[in-house]
Design a protein around this motif. Structure first.
Motif, PDB file in Angstrom:
ATOM      1  N   ARG A   7      27.295   8.358  49.887  1.00  0.00           N
ATOM      2  CA  ARG A   7      26.338   7.287  50.218  1.00  0.00           C
ATOM      3  C   ARG A   7      26.694   5.842  50.459  1.00  0.00           C
ATOM      4  O   ARG A   7      28.127   5.752  50.574  1.00  0.00           O
ATOM      5  N   CYS A  24      28.826   7.700  45.258  1.00  0.00           N
ATOM      6  CA  CYS A  24      27.954   7.164  44.154  1.00  0.00           C
ATOM      7  C   CYS A  24      28.345   8.318  43.143  1.00  0.00           C
ATOM      8  O   CYS A  24      28.394   9.396  43.427  1.00  0.00           O
ATOM      9  N   ALA A 184      14.936   0.048  51.101  1.00  0.00           N
ATOM     10  CA  ALA A 184      15.924  -0.017  50.318  1.00  0.00           C
ATOM     11  C   ALA A 184      17.090  -0.466  50.803  1.00  0.00           C
ATOM     12  O   ALA A 184      17.401  -0.630  52.084  1.00  0.00           O
ATOM     13  N   ASP A 185      17.949  -1.078  49.999  1.00  0.00           N
ATOM     14  CA  ASP A 185      19.093  -1.838  50.307  1.00  0.00           C
ATOM     15  C   ASP A 185      20.077  -0.871  49.820  1.00  0.00           C
ATOM     16  O   ASP A 185      20.428  -0.831  48.726  1.00  0.00           O
ATOM     17  N   GLY A 186      20.855  -0.574  50.747  1.00  0.00           N
ATOM     18  CA  GLY A 186      22.054   0.395  50.092  1.00  0.00           C
ATOM     19  C   GLY A 186      23.196  -0.079  49.417  1.00  0.00           C
ATOM     20  O   GLY A 186      23.713   0.907  48.857  1.00  0.00           O
ATOM     21  N   GLN A 187      23.319  -1.380  49.487  1.00  0.00           N
ATOM     22  CA  GLN A 187      24.655  -1.754  48.685  1.00  0.00           C
ATOM     23  C   GLN A 187      24.049  -2.335  47.283  1.00  0.00           C
ATOM     24  O   GLN A 187      24.593  -2.020  46.352  1.00  0.00           O
ATOM     25  N   ALA A 189      21.464  -1.389  45.706  1.00  0.00           N
ATOM     26  CA  ALA A 189      20.720  -0.505  45.279  1.00  0.00           C
ATOM     27  C   ALA A 189      19.431  -0.776  44.829  1.00  0.00           C
ATOM     28  O   ALA A 189      19.000  -0.537  43.488  1.00  0.00           O
ATOM     29  N   CYS A 217      23.001   4.410  42.870  1.00  0.00           N
ATOM     30  CA  CYS A 217      22.828   4.306  44.340  1.00  0.00           C
ATOM     31  C   CYS A 217      22.287   5.822  45.067  1.00  0.00           C
ATOM     32  O   CYS A 217      22.976   6.722  44.233  1.00  0.00           O
ATOM     33  N   CYS A 218      21.483   5.930  45.464  1.00  0.00           N
ATOM     34  CA  CYS A 218      20.771   5.110  46.660  1.00  0.00           C
ATOM     35  C   CYS A 218      19.245   5.545  46.431  1.00  0.00           C
ATOM     36  O   CYS A 218      18.897   6.758  46.378  1.00  0.00           O
ATOM     37  N   ASN A 220      16.307   6.817  48.587  1.00  0.00           N
ATOM     38  CA  ASN A 220      16.029   7.148  49.976  1.00  0.00           C
ATOM     39  C   ASN A 220      14.458   7.946  49.828  1.00  0.00           C
ATOM     40  O   ASN A 220      14.006   8.477  49.015  1.00  0.00           O
ATOM     41  N   ASN A 234      16.934   9.090  44.030  1.00  0.00           N
ATOM     42  CA  ASN A 234      17.794   8.117  43.630  1.00  0.00           C
ATOM     43  C   ASN A 234      19.179   9.258  43.499  1.00  0.00           C
ATOM     44  O   ASN A 234      19.235  10.030  42.574  1.00  0.00           O
ATOM     45  N   CYS A 266      19.624  14.019  48.797  1.00  0.00           N
ATOM     46  CA  CYS A 266      19.563  12.847  49.331  1.00  0.00           C
ATOM     47  C   CYS A 266      18.272  12.635  50.197  1.00  0.00           C
ATOM     48  O   CYS A 266      17.990  11.174  50.659  1.00  0.00           O
TER      49      CYS A 266
END
Length: 340
Positions: A7, A24, A184-187, A189, A217-218, A220, A234, A266
């Protein structure tokens, strides 16, 4: 089409974005009263949750590695792809229009991969909200853009960085009936709720979260259940969460991650009766899609042997069901589960 094997991991550099691949990891949290699927539950015979009623291949539609789709209020499909465009397709598979091009200006996109080793697997999540407005998560430009159904740019919100209303990587997106936007912010989290004007209402998750279900992370997701709760995976913790309008986790369960080749769960969506559809993101097909009822009992399985799903199915306002397969095919589906 390639599947992502990790991810998102994104780091900022002074001159722009530098993408770093990072897997992750995390251990599923144990929550008192939370429902956990029994080991080996997917080994028993389970019915298929849907049948395919139509298939639209990517190449004839002019799609290059499609990433995500949304269903409009009129049943039209809105699809993002590697070409940095939005393509609008009728329910019978006819291309109606396109908009967008690579860039950083209004109406331009920079969909980027979560794993630089798989450059074709970009993130360009999309949603349709009230008034048929189209919301596009422009991952590489760290923002959300809003359009009319015809592709006319209306506004944007978000910018690169930390802090409220800013993103490192704008990932999954959903819009509720009131026009609030969930990003959602992928970095970092994190999961943020923003008002229709783009102001932050609340933000949860991140490394400082005291709830293990909200860390790692992350996040979805694609939408909401009948109670207005955002249904979230998550995948770092391998947990499915139900988040209410105030940003509180009100329910959670652990699906059978062992059913997926890489153990990563995911993608998630939920239908009108509360069935939750979970798809994996393993390194290669076939990957199944598992279905749990509102009591979190495993009730159906799409084996994915012919068409493994890239994303969990997307449900339209008038009973439409579409999904993207790993090879880029758009599948029109009919749900066969009782009551769905």
């Amino acid at each position: 089409m390639d599947r992502i094997t990790t991810r998102l991991a994104v780091a900022a550099a002074a001159a722009g974005l530098a993408l770093l691949a990072a897997a992750c990891s995390g251990t599923a949290a144990t929550v008192t009263g939370a429902n956990t699927s029994p080991a080996g539950a997917t080994s028993r015979a389970l019915p298929s949750p849907f049948t395919i009623t139509a298939r639209y291949a990517a190449a004839p539609l002019g799609l290059d590695h499609p990433d995500a789709l949304a269903i409009g209020t009129d049943g039209d499909l809105y699809v993002t792809d590697l070409s940095q465009r939005v393509t609008v397709i009728s329910p019978v598979g006819t291309v109606l229009r396109r908009w967008g091009k690579p860039g950083t200006g209004p109406g331009q996109f920079r969909f980027i991969p979560g794993d630089p080793a798989v450059p074709t697997d970009v993130f360009g999540k999309i949603a349709v909200g009230p008034g048929a407005l189209v919301y596009v998560a422009d991952s590489g430009n760290a923002r959300v853009q809003v359009f009319t159904p015809q592709g006319r740019f209306i506004r944007q919100f978000g910018s690169f960085g930390s802090g409220k209303g800013r993103f490192f990587f704008s990932g999954d997106i959903a819009v509720d009936n009131a026009g609030n936007v969930y990003v959602a912010d992928g970095q970092s989290a994190t999961l943020a709720k923003l008002s229709p004007a783009g102001k932050v209402v609340w933000q949860i998750g991140g490394g400082a979260s005291g709830d293990q279900d909200l860390s790692g992370c992350c996040f979805n997701f694609t939408g909401f259940d009948a109670h207005g709760r955002l249904v979230v995976v998550n995948d770092g913790q391998k947990r499915v969460l139900y988040v209410d309008q105030s940003g509180h986790k009100v329910d959670a369960f652990t699906p059978d991650a062992a059913a997926f080749a890489a153990g990563n769960v995911c993608e998630v969506t939920v239908d009108a009766v509360g069935n939750t559809y979970l798809s994996g993101c393993g390194p290669q097909p076939p990957e199944p899609t598992l279905v749990y009822d509102r009591a979190h009992r495993l009730i159906a399985k799409w084996p994915g042997t012919t068409y493994s799903l890239l994303r969990s199915p997307v449900l339209g306002p008038h009973g439409e069901v579409f999904a993207l397969a790993v090879d880029g095919t758009i599948l029109k589906l009919h749900i066969t589960l009782p009551g769905a």
